[in-house]
Motif scaffolding. Structure first.
Motif, mmCIF file in Angstrom:
data_model
loop_
_atom_site.group_PDB
_atom_site.id
_atom_site.type_symbol
_atom_site.label_atom_id
_atom_site.label_comp_id
_atom_site.label_asym_id
_atom_site.label_seq_id
_atom_site.Cartn_x
_atom_site.Cartn_y
_atom_site.Cartn_z
ATOM 1 N N SER A 1 8.428 10.479 17.007
ATOM 2 C CA SER A 1 9.069 10.034 15.775
ATOM 3 C C SER A 1 8.990 11.075 14.664
ATOM 4 N N ILE A 2 7.807 11.438 14.227
ATOM 5 C CA ILE A 2 7.689 12.423 13.150
ATOM 6 C C ILE A 2 7.915 13.849 13.650
ATOM 7 N N LEU B 1 9.103 9.676 7.251
ATOM 8 C CA LEU B 1 8.176 9.087 8.221
ATOM 9 C C LEU B 1 6.726 9.410 7.864
ATOM 10 N N LEU B 2 6.487 10.620 7.396
ATOM 11 C CA LEU B 2 5.125 10.991 6.986
ATOM 12 C C LEU B 2 4.660 10.176 5.779
ATOM 13 N N ARG C 1 5.555 7.147 5.168
ATOM 14 C CA ARG C 1 5.244 5.823 5.726
ATOM 15 C C ARG C 1 3.860 5.825 6.375
ATOM 16 N N LEU C 2 3.549 6.869 7.108
ATOM 17 C CA LEU C 2 2.228 6.983 7.735
ATOM 18 C C LEU C 2 1.125 7.180 6.698
ATOM 19 N N ASP C 3 1.419 7.965 5.672
ATOM 20 C CA ASP C 3 0.433 8.228 4.629
ATOM 21 C C ASP C 3 -0.015 6.932 3.947
ATOM 22 N N LYS D 1 -2.773 5.208 6.329
ATOM 23 C CA LYS D 1 -3.802 5.980 7.031
ATOM 24 C C LYS D 1 -5.222 5.453 6.816
ATOM 25 N N HIS E 1 -0.562 -0.577 12.600
ATOM 26 C CA HIS E 1 0.161 -0.157 11.396
ATOM 27 C C HIS E 1 1.268 0.853 11.684
ATOM 28 N N ALA E 2 1.081 1.695 12.711
ATOM 29 C CA ALA E 2 2.057 2.741 13.023
ATOM 30 C C ALA E 2 2.576 2.608 14.452
ATOM 31 N N LEU F 1 5.817 4.303 15.858
ATOM 32 C CA LEU F 1 5.953 5.712 16.216
ATOM 33 C C LEU F 1 6.513 5.925 17.627
#
Length: 180
Positions: A117-118, A144-145, A147-149, A152, A168-169, A172
């Motif tokens: 994905s990322i 996308l980063l 969203r992940l941030d 985390k 949560h992710a 991906l």
């Protein structure tokens, strides 16, 4: 006080010349430097070695030690082969695919392209048995980063308590698991 960047990363190799030639031929790295001594500078122990350095781009240096007096190289038998690897960034998917084609033309088995994905990756092994990953950013990487941030710390806290993969992710790799 803060770290500026990685100065170099060093691994062991079976044959310094073979290793340099492989990285030059297959990953288009430049051979930067060689150092050879009969004594280890930090410990002063007598141990001849060849230390070679390759340009991995943007000031990143990949180094190898050939240690002819030591027992044959091995792996940690308790760590799966997919865990320990060296990952290099390439410009885009076209470059990633071009590397895949070059590696396969040179007889190197390649796994992937894997969609994370990322980013998107291919995987293969160097002549020393080190797993190598080439990765290119996804066109939507920035969003996308972000969203992940945002998740985390929640993910890390949940993992720390349960030792089970937080969801949560999970998005991906959903495409990959759905066979898309």
């Amino acid at each position: 006080m803060k770290i500026e960047q990685i100065h170099h990363v060093a691994y062991r190799c079976k044959d310094a010349k073979e290793t340099v030639e492989w990285y030059v031929k297959n990953l288009n790295m430049d051979f930067v430097l060689a150092i050879a001594e009969d004594h280890v500078p930090s410990t002063h122990e007598p141990d001849p070695y060849m230390h070679v350095f390759l340009d991995a781009g943007n000031g990143n240096v990949l180094a190898f030690f050939e240690l002819p007096t030591k027992p044959e190289m091995g792996r940690d038998p308790n760590t799966p082969v997919w865990v320990q690897h060296i990952a290099f960034k390439v410009k885009d998917r076209a470059t990633l695919v071009a590397f895949k084609e070059q590696l396969e033309k040179n007889g190197i088995p390649v796994l992937g392209v894997t969609d994370h994905s990322i980013f998107h990756s291919i995987y293969f092994f160097d002549p020393n048995g080190h797993r190598i990953e080439l990765a290119c950013p996804d066109p939507e990487e920035e969003a996308l980063l972000k969203r992940l941030d945002s998740v985390k710390w929640d993910m890390l806290d949940e993992w720390s308590k349960t030792r089970k993969a937080p969801k949560h992710a999970a998005w991906l790799h959903q495409k990959e698991l759905a066979g898309v």
